[in-house]
Design an enzyme around this catalytic site. Sequence first.
Site, PDB file in Angstrom:
ATOM      1  N   HIS A 205       1.552  -0.112  -1.059  1.00 34.40           N
ATOM      2  CA  HIS A 205       0.460   1.157  -1.504  1.00 34.40           C
ATOM      3  C   HIS A 205       0.506   1.875  -2.833  1.00 34.40           C
ATOM      4  O   HIS A 205      -0.309   2.831  -3.111  1.00 34.40           O
ATOM      5  CB  HIS A 205       1.075   2.438  -0.600  1.00 34.40           C
ATOM      6  CG  HIS A 205       2.391   2.973  -1.220  1.00 34.40           C
ATOM      7  ND1 HIS A 205       3.678   2.409  -0.695  1.00 34.40           N
ATOM      8  CD2 HIS A 205       2.871   3.799  -1.888  1.00 34.40           C
ATOM      9  CE1 HIS A 205       4.731   3.061  -1.591  1.00 34.40           C
ATOM     10  NE2 HIS A 205       4.124   4.006  -1.914  1.00 34.40           N
TER      11      HIS A 205
HETATM   12  C1  UD1 Z   1       2.347   9.319  -2.859  1.00 34.43           C
HETATM   13  C2  UD1 Z   1       3.037   9.407  -3.958  1.00 34.43           C
HETATM   14  C3  UD1 Z   1       3.662   7.969  -4.158  1.00 34.43           C
HETATM   15  C4  UD1 Z   1       4.577   7.711  -3.276  1.00 34.43           C
HETATM   16  C5  UD1 Z   1       3.907   7.809  -1.900  1.00 34.43           C
HETATM   17  C6  UD1 Z   1       4.774   7.708  -0.470  1.00 34.43           C
HETATM   18  C7  UD1 Z   1       1.862  10.468  -5.860  1.00 34.43           C
HETATM   19  C8  UD1 Z   1       1.174  10.747  -7.026  1.00 34.43           C
HETATM   20  N1  UD1 Z   1       2.033   9.525  -5.589  1.00 34.43           N
HETATM   21  O1  UD1 Z   1       1.319   8.418  -2.891  1.00 34.43           O
HETATM   22  O2  UD1 Z   1       4.657   7.969  -5.744  1.00 34.43           O
HETATM   23  O3  UD1 Z   1       4.957   6.290  -3.219  1.00 34.43           O
HETATM   24  O4  UD1 Z   1       2.968   9.050  -1.713  1.00 34.43           O
HETATM   25  O5  UD1 Z   1       4.172   7.326   0.434  1.00 34.43           O
HETATM   26  O6  UD1 Z   1       2.394  11.802  -5.511  1.00 34.43           O
HETATM   27  N2  UD1 Z   1      -3.694   9.960   3.140  1.00 34.43           N
HETATM   28  C9  UD1 Z   1      -3.853  10.111   4.284  1.00 34.43           C
HETATM   29  N3  UD1 Z   1      -3.017  10.735   5.276  1.00 34.43           N
HETATM   30  C10 UD1 Z   1      -1.800  11.387   4.870  1.00 34.43           C
HETATM   31  C11 UD1 Z   1      -1.790  11.304   3.319  1.00 34.43           C
HETATM   32  C12 UD1 Z   1      -2.710  10.747   2.556  1.00 34.43           C
HETATM   33  O7  UD1 Z   1      -5.015   9.539   4.968  1.00 34.43           O
HETATM   34  O8  UD1 Z   1      -1.253  12.142   5.360  1.00 34.43           O
HETATM   35  C13 UD1 Z   1      -4.739   9.337   2.291  1.00 34.43           C
HETATM   36  C14 UD1 Z   1      -5.614  10.092   1.696  1.00 34.43           C
HETATM   37  O9  UD1 Z   1      -6.934   9.375   1.572  1.00 34.43           O
HETATM   38  C15 UD1 Z   1      -5.136  10.236   0.114  1.00 34.43           C
HETATM   39  C16 UD1 Z   1      -4.353   9.005   0.041  1.00 34.43           C
HETATM   40  O10 UD1 Z   1      -4.001   8.614   1.179  1.00 34.43           O
HETATM   41  O11 UD1 Z   1      -6.227  10.475  -0.785  1.00 34.43           O
HETATM   42  C17 UD1 Z   1      -3.423   8.979  -1.333  1.00 34.43           C
HETATM   43  O12 UD1 Z   1      -2.538   9.854  -0.776  1.00 34.43           O
HETATM   44  P1  UD1 Z   1      -1.563  10.820  -1.888  1.00 34.43           P
HETATM   45  O13 UD1 Z   1      -0.765  11.446  -1.441  1.00 34.43           O
HETATM   46  O14 UD1 Z   1      -2.407  11.386  -3.112  1.00 34.43           O
HETATM   47  O15 UD1 Z   1      -0.867   9.327  -2.759  1.00 34.43           O
HETATM   48  P2  UD1 Z   1      -0.026   8.417  -1.988  1.00 34.43           P
HETATM   49  O16 UD1 Z   1      -0.889   7.171  -2.435  1.00 34.43           O
HETATM   50  O17 UD1 Z   1       0.207   8.723  -0.537  1.00 34.43           O
HETATM   51  N1  UDP Z   2       8.900   4.398   5.858  1.00 32.06           N
HETATM   52  C1  UDP Z   2       8.752   4.513   7.141  1.00 32.06           C
HETATM   53  N2  UDP Z   2       7.621   3.991   7.874  1.00 32.06           N
HETATM   54  C2  UDP Z   2       6.569   3.279   7.094  1.00 32.06           C
HETATM   55  C3  UDP Z   2       6.880   2.867   5.789  1.00 32.06           C
HETATM   56  C4  UDP Z   2       8.055   3.558   5.055  1.00 32.06           C
HETATM   57  O1  UDP Z   2       9.487   5.222   7.867  1.00 32.06           O
HETATM   58  O2  UDP Z   2       5.662   2.699   7.889  1.00 32.06           O
HETATM   59  C5  UDP Z   2       9.874   5.238   5.270  1.00 32.06           C
HETATM   60  C6  UDP Z   2      11.066   4.221   4.569  1.00 32.06           C
HETATM   61  O3  UDP Z   2      12.405   4.616   4.808  1.00 32.06           O
HETATM   62  C7  UDP Z   2      10.554   4.255   2.927  1.00 32.06           C
HETATM   63  C8  UDP Z   2      10.243   5.721   2.871  1.00 32.06           C
HETATM   64  O4  UDP Z   2       9.401   5.970   4.176  1.00 32.06           O
HETATM   65  O5  UDP Z   2      11.606   3.909   2.132  1.00 32.06           O
HETATM   66  C9  UDP Z   2       9.206   6.002   1.702  1.00 32.06           C
HETATM   67  O6  UDP Z   2       8.084   5.046   1.856  1.00 32.06           O
HETATM   68  P1  UDP Z   2       7.054   5.101   0.737  1.00 32.06           P
HETATM   69  O7  UDP Z   2       7.056   3.345   0.378  1.00 32.06           O
HETATM   70  O8  UDP Z   2       5.788   5.541   1.351  1.00 32.06           O
HETATM   71  O9  UDP Z   2       7.352   5.691  -0.649  1.00 32.06           O
HETATM   72  P2  UDP Z   2       7.905   5.376  -1.820  1.00 32.06           P
HETATM   73  O10 UDP Z   2       9.372   4.997  -1.821  1.00 32.06           O
HETATM   74  O11 UDP Z   2       7.390   4.097  -2.560  1.00 32.06           O
HETATM   75  O12 UDP Z   2       7.641   6.368  -2.997  1.00 32.06           O
END
Ligand code: UD1
Ligand code: UDP
Length: 362
Positions: A205
Site C-alpha cells: 500500500h
Molecule cells: C495511511 C498512512 C500510512 C499507513 C496506512 C496504514 C498517512 C500519510 N499514511 O495510508 O502511513 O501505512 O495508513 O494502512 O497517514 N481509503 C478507503 N477507505 C478507508 C481509508 C482510506 O477507501 O477506510 C482510501 C481513500 O481513497 C484514500 C486512500 O485510501 O484516499 C488513502 O488513505 P489515507 O488514509 O490517506 O492513506 P493510507 O494509504 O491509508
Molecule cells: N492488517 C490487518 N488486515 C490486513 C492487513 C493488515 O489486520 O488485511 C493489520 C496487521 O496487523 C498490520 C496492521 O494491520 O500490521 C497495520 O497495517 P498496515 O500495513 O496497513 O500499516 P503500516 O504498518 O504499514 O503502517
Amino acid sequence: MNGRVLHVVGTRPNFVKAAPVVAALGTAGVDQVLVHTGQHYDARMSEVFFRQLGLPRPDTDLGVGSGSHARQTADLLVALEAELTARAPALAVVYGDVNSTLAAALAAAKLGVPVAHVEAGLRSFDMAMPEEVNRRLVDQLAELLFVTSPEAVGHLAREGADPARVHFVGNPMIDTLLTHLDLFDAAAARTAYGLPGRYAVVTLHRPANVDDPEAARAAARALTEAARHLDLAVPLHPRGRDALRAAGLEGAPGVHLLEPLGYVEFMSLVRGAAAVVTDSGGVQEETTVLGVPCLTLRTTTERPVTVTHGTNRLVTHSELVPALRKTLDGGPAAPPEGPPLWDGKAGPRIARVVTRWLEHHD
Ligand code: UD1
Ligand code: UDP
C-alpha cells in the site's frame, strides 16, 4: 489519579498499537478519552479492529476521512483542536507515523497539551515517505518518547532529544500479537481462503509501490511470476486496490485477491504462510515474532531490527522471485530470538511511565 489522558487514533496500525496501552492505563485507573479521527473509516479498516482487539468504542469519531495530505492534515488539525480544547486532557497520546499522528501532536503542542509519542525515533532516512516527515516532526513536539527498538534511542539522541524524555519500553504492536496468538488459526484460514498448498501473503500500500502506474505494473509482474511457484493471498488495501488490479493482478493464476482482512483473519493467514511479501511497517514486525520469512518490497526500512533480529529482507522488484524461491527451498526455519523487549509487556511499561508522569504534573 491526576489528569486525563486523551488517545488519538485514526488508522489501522494505530488501533493495533493503541489497544494494549489503553488496556494497561485502564487497569491503572487512569481517566481516558479515545478519539478516532476517522482517517480510516471503512468497516474493514476500522470497526473490525475495535471489535477484535477489545478497544473501547471511541468517545468521539471526528469523521475526517480522506483527502490530499494538505486537505486531510488541515481538516484533522481543525477538528482535533476543538476536541482537545473541549476535553482538556493532561496528556495526549499519539501512535506511529500517520497524518492523524502529526496533526494530533501539532494541535496539542499549540494548545500547550503535552504529547506522548508511542513508536518514537524510527527513521527510514527517506524524506520522500510521508511517514518519515510525520515521525520526525512528532518527535520534535513530544514530551514523552516511547521507543520500540534500541537504534531509535540513538536517532533521538542525535536529533537532540533530552534523554530523560526517552523511554525504551518495547513494542505494543507485539503485545497485541501475543495477546491474540491463540486465536490465529492457520488451518481455518487455509480453508476460508481456499489455500490447500504452500502460499504467501502479500500486502502492498505504500505510495512508492502503488501510486505510480509503472511501479504498480512492476509489482504486479513480479507477483504474477511468483504465483507460478505458490499461491498468493493478497488482501488489498484501498490505496492501490484499483491500480494493482489494473496492473495485471486481477485474474492472474494463483493470485487470490481479497478484501482487507480483520486482524485475527489476517494474522491467521500470516501464521500459516510460507512467506510474506509486503511494504507494511507493522507486518515486518509481526513476521519477525512469528518467524515467517518476510520479503519487504522497499529500498529502506525504519525497522532495521526486523532484519538484524528477525526474518525480514529488503528486495527490489527484480529480486523478489529469486528471493522467494530461495526462501521456499530453505524450508521452515526456527524463529530467531526476537528483538529486545518485544515481550508483550510494552503496554504496562508505558502505563507505568505515564502514571508517574501524571503524578508529577497536576
Ligand atoms: C495511511 C498512512 C500510512 C499507513 C496506512 C496504514 C498517512 C500519510 N499514511 O495510508 O502511513 O501505512 O495508513 O494502512 O497517514 N481509503 C478507503 N477507505 C478507508 C481509508 C482510506 O477507501 O477506510 C482510501 C481513500 O481513497 C484514500 C486512500 O485510501 O484516499 C488513502 O488513505 P489515507 O488514509 O490517506 O492513506 P493510507 O494509504 O491509508
Ligand atoms: N492488517 C490487518 N488486515 C490486513 C492487513 C493488515 O489486520 O488485511 C493489520 C496487521 O496487523 C498490520 C496492521 O494491520 O500490521 C497495520 O497495517 P498496515 O500495513 O496497513 O500499516 P503500516 O504498518 O504499514 O503502517
